[in-house]
Every structure is written in structure tokens, then in C-alpha cells.
Design a protein around this motif. Structure first.
Motif, short mmCIF file in Angstrom:
data_model
loop_
_atom_site.label_atom_id
_atom_site.label_comp_id
_atom_site.label_asym_id
_atom_site.label_seq_id
_atom_site.Cartn_x
_atom_site.Cartn_y
_atom_site.Cartn_z
N THR A 145 -2.79 -26.88 2.22
CA THR A 145 -4.08 -26.54 1.62
C THR A 145 -4.88 -25.63 2.56
OG1 THR A 145 -4.04 -28.74 0.63
CG2 THR A 145 -6.11 -27.53 0.49
N HIS A 175 0.47 -33.99 10.47
CA HIS A 175 1.28 -35.02 9.85
C HIS A 175 1.31 -34.73 8.34
CE1 HIS A 175 3.23 -38.90 9.90
NE2 HIS A 175 2.56 -39.23 8.81
N ILE A 176 2.36 -35.23 7.67
CA ILE A 176 2.47 -35.02 6.23
C ILE A 176 1.20 -35.50 5.53
CG2 ILE A 176 3.71 -35.82 4.17
CD1 ILE A 176 6.22 -35.91 6.02
N ASP A 177 0.71 -34.67 4.60
CA ASP A 177 -0.48 -34.98 3.79
C ASP A 177 -1.80 -34.84 4.52
OD1 ASP A 177 0.76 -35.31 1.43
OD2 ASP A 177 0.86 -37.51 1.52
N HIS A 178 -1.79 -34.37 5.74
CA HIS A 178 -3.07 -34.18 6.43
C HIS A 178 -3.75 -32.85 6.04
CE1 HIS A 178 -2.90 -37.41 9.79
NE2 HIS A 178 -2.56 -37.87 8.61
N GLY A 179 -3.05 -32.06 5.20
CA GLY A 179 -3.71 -30.89 4.61
C GLY A 179 -3.27 -29.54 5.16
N LYS A 180 -2.07 -29.49 5.73
CA LYS A 180 -1.57 -28.24 6.29
C LYS A 180 -1.46 -27.14 5.23
CE LYS A 180 2.82 -27.78 7.30
NZ LYS A 180 4.13 -27.80 7.94
N GLN A 188 -0.29 -24.08 -3.10
CA GLN A 188 0.69 -24.27 -2.03
C GLN A 188 1.76 -23.20 -1.99
OE1 GLN A 188 1.96 -28.20 -1.42
NE2 GLN A 188 -0.13 -28.94 -1.42
N ASP A 201 -14.88 -33.29 4.07
CA ASP A 201 -15.66 -33.48 2.85
C ASP A 201 -15.55 -34.91 2.32
OD1 ASP A 201 -13.41 -33.21 0.33
OD2 ASP A 201 -12.83 -32.47 2.29
N MET A 202 -14.58 -35.66 2.81
CA MET A 202 -14.37 -36.99 2.23
C MET A 202 -15.36 -38.01 2.78
SD MET A 202 -10.28 -37.02 1.56
CE MET A 202 -10.25 -38.72 1.09
N ASN A 248 -9.75 -32.24 9.77
CA ASN A 248 -9.72 -31.80 8.37
C ASN A 248 -10.20 -32.89 7.42
OD1 ASN A 248 -9.12 -29.86 6.39
ND2 ASN A 248 -7.11 -30.79 5.99
N GLY A 307 -10.05 -28.16 3.88
CA GLY A 307 -9.24 -27.21 3.11
C GLY A 307 -9.71 -27.18 1.67
N LYS A 308 -10.38 -28.23 1.27
CA LYS A 308 -10.82 -28.32 -0.12
C LYS A 308 -12.06 -27.45 -0.36
CE LYS A 308 -11.42 -31.69 -3.76
NZ LYS A 308 -11.58 -33.12 -4.03
P1 GDP Z 1 0.39 -31.19 3.89
O1 GDP Z 1 1.41 -32.23 3.56
O2 GDP Z 1 -0.11 -31.35 5.29
O3 GDP Z 1 0.83 -29.79 3.59
O4 GDP Z 1 -0.88 -31.54 2.99
P2 GDP Z 1 -1.42 -30.86 1.66
O5 GDP Z 1 -2.10 -29.59 1.95
O6 GDP Z 1 -0.31 -30.83 0.67
O7 GDP Z 1 -2.53 -31.90 1.25
C1 GDP Z 1 -2.25 -33.26 0.98
C2 GDP Z 1 -3.25 -33.83 -0.01
O8 GDP Z 1 -4.56 -33.83 0.56
C3 GDP Z 1 -3.38 -33.00 -1.29
O9 GDP Z 1 -3.56 -33.89 -2.36
C4 GDP Z 1 -4.60 -32.14 -1.06
O10 GDP Z 1 -5.23 -31.80 -2.26
C5 GDP Z 1 -5.47 -33.06 -0.22
N1 GDP Z 1 -6.33 -32.31 0.71
C6 GDP Z 1 -5.94 -31.37 1.59
N2 GDP Z 1 -6.98 -30.92 2.32
C7 GDP Z 1 -8.06 -31.59 1.89
C8 GDP Z 1 -9.46 -31.60 2.26
O11 GDP Z 1 -9.91 -30.88 3.15
N3 GDP Z 1 -10.27 -32.45 1.57
C9 GDP Z 1 -9.80 -33.27 0.59
N4 GDP Z 1 -10.67 -34.07 -0.01
N5 GDP Z 1 -8.53 -33.30 0.22
C10 GDP Z 1 -7.65 -32.48 0.86
#
Ligand code: GDP
Ligand code: MG
Length: 595
Positions: free
Chosen positions: A19, A12-17, A39, A133-134, A130, A162-163
Motif C-alpha cells: 500500500t 512484516h507481512i500485512d504491515h502495509g508495504k 497493489q 490513521d488507525m 505506518n 499508506g491509506k
Molecule cells: P503488505 O503485506 O506489507 O504488502 O501489506 P499491504 O499493503 O497488502 O496491507 C495489508 C493490509 O493493511 C491491507 O488490508 C491494507 O489495506 C491495510 N493497510 C495498509 N496500510 C494501511 C494504513 O496505513 N492504514 C490502514 N488503516 N490500513 C492499511
């Protein structure tokens, strides 16, 4: 072939794909840290700002596992419902998928619908939890959801971040060990699936493909099965950080072809590439012509900019084949185009790109979905704009597109969401609890109902705790009317709308109220009316007022007076003259944001 792994990421959007993809590229040394922009996979500025991946791309990685070298092809998928067909073709090019779920959020609608597609294509699913770490991660709860959905074992779910880089090695190992290599017949006639294409101003169209059977060599004379066009393969190769030319691409390989194609319209996602001399018997299944599902008139704000606007929109279409346009004219707005978009997000993206890349300010009229109109003479018309609706007497019946809408939410908001969707002519077809407090709701709904303020409403009534996804399911009979807006008796064509008869009164009333707010007082009364045919269904009046801006300047300063008059003139430029009434430009847009 046995050491190739083709996979995509479902998230889903913002789930960290993005990263996580970056981490994979880093660990496999596909990209050095220096090359690592944030990115990498999201290349357009607009994309980066909106945090969504609009166009899918692919990238190849090399990875050594147990002393064997493997080639991993990551095929990126767009993350928004408007681009669902492209997602389906990317999935069709893979043997495996990483299912990434944010451990603080849980499963969302987009995740599920893409997952269903992946399962339909028999992809091996690797579940990844994913953002571990939070501090607010809820691993057990989200694992329960994943197990419920996939029927997998708890220990098969990889914990990752991903972080911090946690779990990345385990993900690579799972890709190599669990995802099967591509299957296909290297001796068979060529069949390559096009899953995406991009426009490059120097090289023309670059089409991305996966070789399903056979092989393709540089210089080959090839045919695109569905478009029936023939080209020489000027260049084929694999996708590293850039284009890496190769002499031959074999069964299972993922790469690109450049063949002198100038516009995106010539290449259709889902099409099959084969050889002219040794043609495959049939195309790869699943090809569809993507059809625009939202139409709106788009006009330059300044009518003198029409020529520039035409050039801009033609250029834009070179790299966005899903954008369609036809010349249209309006008494109120002059010359423009009826544009077709995949959906509302696509419409916004086009508007924003016109503004940013071409410096074109445009007015967009009330959007509508495409309708099938059957006339009493037995014809079928596809109607894309209010002006195209034949008069009532000649219409036998009308059909409108329907969707299956999937919403995932917290149990607290079920009531609100039911009210919203039933109020929008939805029918509940499924209610399924994912866990004790998360529920999946599926409605059959007219597409037209989500074109107007659906997303915003859903967001506010669920306090943001609802995710939404849909796909079109076909056409059903509808009772359609054309709603007109009259200003002092004069029909303003740019404000007309197509709407279901049950919504007409409400829409008319709200449009009149909104226009009353936006149309400034003039030297005479302005009557605002909403009408269906000859029948007035709503009315508002803007009372007359003589507006004399110079009255404020007491006495003699003539230059100041002149300046004020000039200012007033400029203000007028942002007005459109409709009959004897001046209408501010924003009034044409405001109807999209009725509350
Ligand atoms: P996408 O929309 O699935 O491509 O998600 P993004 O990779 O752009 O990540 C969305 C947000 O979540 C960004 O602000 C990232 O920095 C943050 N993020 C992604 N992966 C992680 C993770 O494993 N841990 C934490 N704490 N933040 C993450
Ligand atoms: Mg992303």
C-alpha cells in the motif's frame, strides 16, 4: 550517479508495504490513478490473494527535491522466509531501506531478521511508523521498540499512513536527504549484480540487475560470472511501469537485461554480469546456489495424466528456478516426481499453481528435509526420499539440517512456546525482552521439526501472537530412521517417512490412528501397522463390513439400481488399490495434518 537513490522496503507481512509503495508511485506520478491497480507490485493472482509478495521486482520513480531531479529505484523484496536468499540479494543492491512497522502491531520476527541483513550491508535505515490513521495505533510503545532496535532518535521516526497518504512526502524527502547515492567506479570493468529474474513467455528470461561498477550497453557481449555462460545483451533498460529500453546503463543504475535466455535455471540470483572482453577480476560477494530444503513425492491423481503432469512441471520450472524435480515411481501411486522446494510455503504455492494454471490435481507424499548419509564405505550420500536411505548396516552416521529459529511473542506465551520448541528438539540460545511484554526467543532447531505441523501449533498456542522466522545454519549429526506403513502386511511406499528416532513411535501411532479414520471398512479386516525395519511399533484394525449399496433400494427399479452402482464405481476411482486394500486419496495427504 549522485542523484540516484536505490532503496528497498522492509516490513512484516500485512504491515502495509504494498500500500505504501503504491502511494510513493502515485505521488511521484510514476503511475496515474487510472493505471493504479491495487497493489501494482504484486502481479500474480496467487500473490494478491495470499497477500504476500512472492517475487521481488523493481520500479523506477522520478522525484524533484529542492529543484533537483532524482531517480529513485524501489526494489521490492519477497516477504516470506522461504525466499530469504532473494531478499538478501535485493538488500545487497540498495543503499537504503524503509523500515515499515505497523503502529498497531509492533515489530515482528520477519522485520528484525531482514533489518539485521540491511544493517549488515550498511544500508541507511529510515524508520516509518505506518497505519497511524488507525484508532488502535500505539505510537509511543512501537517507537520504543524501534529506538531499542536501531538506536535512532524519536524524531527520526516518520509517522505515516499508506491509506490516507500521511507522511509520504516526508518519506520521499528522507530518501533523498538520508540515503547515500550509490558508490562505484564508472571506469572499472563491468560488475552488475543480478537480484532477481522473471520469466516472460514472449521475451524469455528478464534478469534484474544493479550496475555496481562500469557500464553495460545494448549489444554488449557479456558473461555471467558464476554460471560461466555468455550472451549478447539484446536489450537493456530501466523498469518503469513496464520495460523501458536504454542504450546504456551506468554505475549505480538499476534495470533489466534480455539476452535470449530461455529458462530460469540459466540465470542465478546473486550472479555477476561482466564483459567477455574486459572481465572483472572477481564476482560480487555473497553468491550462493539456493538449495531446496523440503522434498516430497508429487504424483498425478489419475495415473493416466503423467505425461500432462510432466509437461506442466517442466513449464512451471521455466519461471521458478528454485523448484527441482526428478522422476520417481511408487507402487501405490504410479509415476511421479520427487520435487524439491525452498520450504513449505513454496511447496504449497507449486501445488496451487499446478492446480490453477495447469488444472493438475496431485497427491503429495510426506515431505522430508535433505539428509547427509555417510556410509561405512566412506561415501557421502544426499538422501531426499525414504527409499533412498541405505539399510542400517551400511550407515556410519547421518546428518540433518539445522536452523536458527526466531520467535517474537507476547510474554504471556513464553511458557507455551518453550514447551513446543523444546519438544521439537530445540535448544534455547537467546531470550531478549524488546519491551516489558514483548520478547524475542531464538532456538537452534532441526529443520525437519518445523516441516510437520509447527506453524499451526505455534499459531494456536500463542493465539496468533507469535511471529516466526528462520534461516538454515548447517548440518548436525542425527539419529534417523525410516518409518514404514503396512496395510495387511503390504508396505505402502508412498506412506513411508524419514524421522528422528525419538519421534518415530509417536508419528507411527498417529499415522495408524489417522489412517484408521480414513480407510473405509472393506469386505475383510484391514490391519494398519507402523514399522521400523522388521519391528512393528503400532497397530490399528479397520473391521470388516460388507457394504451393499443396492440394499437400500427396495424392489424393482432397475435403472435406479444401476445408477447407484455406477456411482459406487466412480467413488472407487478416488481410491488407490494397495495390495488388496482400497485406500482413499485423501489418506495420502492426511498424514500431513496429524493432530
Ligand atoms: P503488505 O503485506 O506489507 O504488502 O501489506 P499491504 O499493503 O497488502 O496491507 C495489508 C493490509 O493493511 C491491507 O488490508 C491494507 O489495506 C491495510 N493497510 C495498509 N496500510 C494501511 C494504513 O496505513 N492504514 C490502514 N488503516 N490500513 C492499511
Ligand atoms: Mg504486499
Amino acid at each position: 550517479m549522485k542523484n540516484i537513490r536505490n532503496f528497498c522496503i522492509i516490513a512484516h507481512i500485512d504491515h502495509g508495504k504494498s500500500t505504501l509503495a503504491d502511494r510513493l508511485l502515485e505521488v511521484t506520478k510514476t503511475i496515474t490513478p487510472k493505471e493504479m491497480q491495487e497493489q501494482t507490485l504484486d502481479s500474480m493472482d496467487l500473490e494478491r490473494e495470499r497477500g504476500i509478495t512472492i517475487k521481488s521486482k523493481a520500479i523506477q520513480m522520478q522525484h524533484v527535491h529542492n529543484d533537483e531531479a532524482y531517480t529513485l529505484n524501489l526494489i521490492d523484496t519477497p516477504g516470506h522466509v522461504d525466499f530469504a536468499y532473494e531478499v538478501s540479494r535485493s538488500i545487497a543492491a540498495c543503499e537504503g531501506a524503509l523500515l515499515i512497522v505497523d503502529a498497531t502491531q509492533g515489530i515482528q520476527a520477519q522485520t528484525i531478521s531482514n533489518l539485521y541483513q540491511a544493517v549488515d550491508h550498511d544500508l541507511t535505515i529510515i524508520p516509518v511508523l505506518n497505519k497511524m490513521d488507525m484508532p488502535n495505533a500505539m505510537p509511543e510503545e512501537v517507537e520504543d521498540q524501534i529506538i531499542d532496535l536501531l538506536g535512532c532518535k524519536r524524531n527520526e521516526i516518520i509517522h505515516a499512513s499508506g491509506k490516507t497518504g500521511m507522511g509520504i512526502d516526508a518519506i520521499l524527502e528522507a530518501i533523498v536527504e538520508n540515503v547515500p547515492p550509490p558508490v562505484g567506479d564508472p571506469e572499472a570493468p563491468l560488475q552488475a549484480l543480478i537480484f532477481d529474474s522473471v520469466f516472460n513467455s514472449f521475451r524469455g528470461i528478464i534478469a534484474y540487475f544493479k550496475v555496481v561498477n562500469g557500464e553495460i550497453r545494448k549489444g554488449d557481449f557479456v558473461k555471467f560470472f558464476n554460471t560461466e555462460k555468455e550472451y549478447y545483451a539484446d536489450e537493456v533498460g530501466v523498469l518503469g511501469l513496464g520495460l523501458v529500453p536504454r542504450d546504456v546503463m551506468k554505475t549505480g543504475d538499476v534495470g533489466y537485461i534480455i539476452s535470449g535466455i530461455k529458462t530460469s535455471k540459466e540465470v542465478k540470483v546473486g550472479d555477476t554480469i561482466t564483459h567477455v572482453k574486459r572481465k572483472c577480476a572477481k564476482a560480487i560477494a555473497g553468491f550462493e546456489e539456493v538449495k531446496p530444503m523440503v522434498f516430497a513425492g508429487v504424483y498425478p491423481i489419475d495415473t493416466e495424466d503423467y505425461e500432462d503432469f510432466r509437461v506442466a512441471i517442466e513449464k512451471l520450472q521455466l519461471n521458478d528456478a528454485s523448484l527441482t524435480f526428478m522422476p520417481e515411481s511408487s507402487a501405490a501411486l504410479g509415476f511421479g516426481f520427487r520435487c524439491g522446494f525452498l520450504g513449505l510455503l513454496h511447496m504449497e504455492i507449486v501445488q496451487e499453481r499446478l492446480d490453477r494454471e495447469y488444472n493438475m490435481d496431485v497427491i503429495t507424499t510426506v515431505p522430508n528435509v535433505p539428509y547427509n548419509v555417510y556410509t561405512t564405505r566412506g561415501e557421502k550420500l544426499e538422501v531426499h526420499n525414504p527409499a533412498g536411505l541405505p539399510d542400517g548396516g551400511s550407515i556410519d552416521y547421518v546428518e540433518e539440517p539445522y536452523i536458527s529459529a526466531q520467535i517474537i511473542t507476547h510474554a504471556d506465551y513464553i511458557g507455551n512456546i518453550m514447551n513446543l520448541c523444546l519438544g521439537k528438539r530445540g535448544e534455547l540460545v537467546k531470550q531478549h525482552y524488546l519491551t516489558t511484554n514483548r520478547v524475542e526467543l531464538v532456538f537452534d532447531m532441526p529443520l525437519a521439526e518445523i516441516v510437520f505441523d509447527f506453524y499451526d501449533k505455534l499459531k494456536s498456542i500463542s493465539k496468533g501472537y507469535a511471529s516466526f522466522d528462520y534461516h538454515t545454519t548447517g548440518y548436525r549429526p542425527s539419529k534417523l530412521v525410516k518409518l514404514d506403513i503396512l496395510l495387511n502386511g503390504e508396505n505402502v511406499d508412498a506412506l513411508s517417512a524419514l524421522t528422528h528416532v525419538n519421534n518415530a513411535y509417536n508419528l507411527g501411532k498417529r499415522m495408524c490412528e489417522k489412517l484408521k479414520e480414513l480407510i473405509p471398512r472393506q469386505q475383510f479386516d484391514v490391519a494398519i501397522q507402523a514399522a521400523i525395519g522388521a519391528k512393528i511399533i503400532s497397530r490399528e484394525t479397520v473391521k470388516a463390513l460388507r457394504k451393499d449399496v443396492t440394499a437400500k433400494c427396495y424392489g424393482g427399479d432397475i435403472t435406479r439400481k444401476r445408477k447407484l452402482l455406477e456411482k459406487q464405481k466412480k467413488g472407487k476411482k478416488r481410491m488407490k488399490q494397495v495390495g488388496n486394500v482400497e485406500v482413499p486419496q485423501k489418506a495420502f495427504l492426511a498424514v500431513l495434518k496429524l493432530d
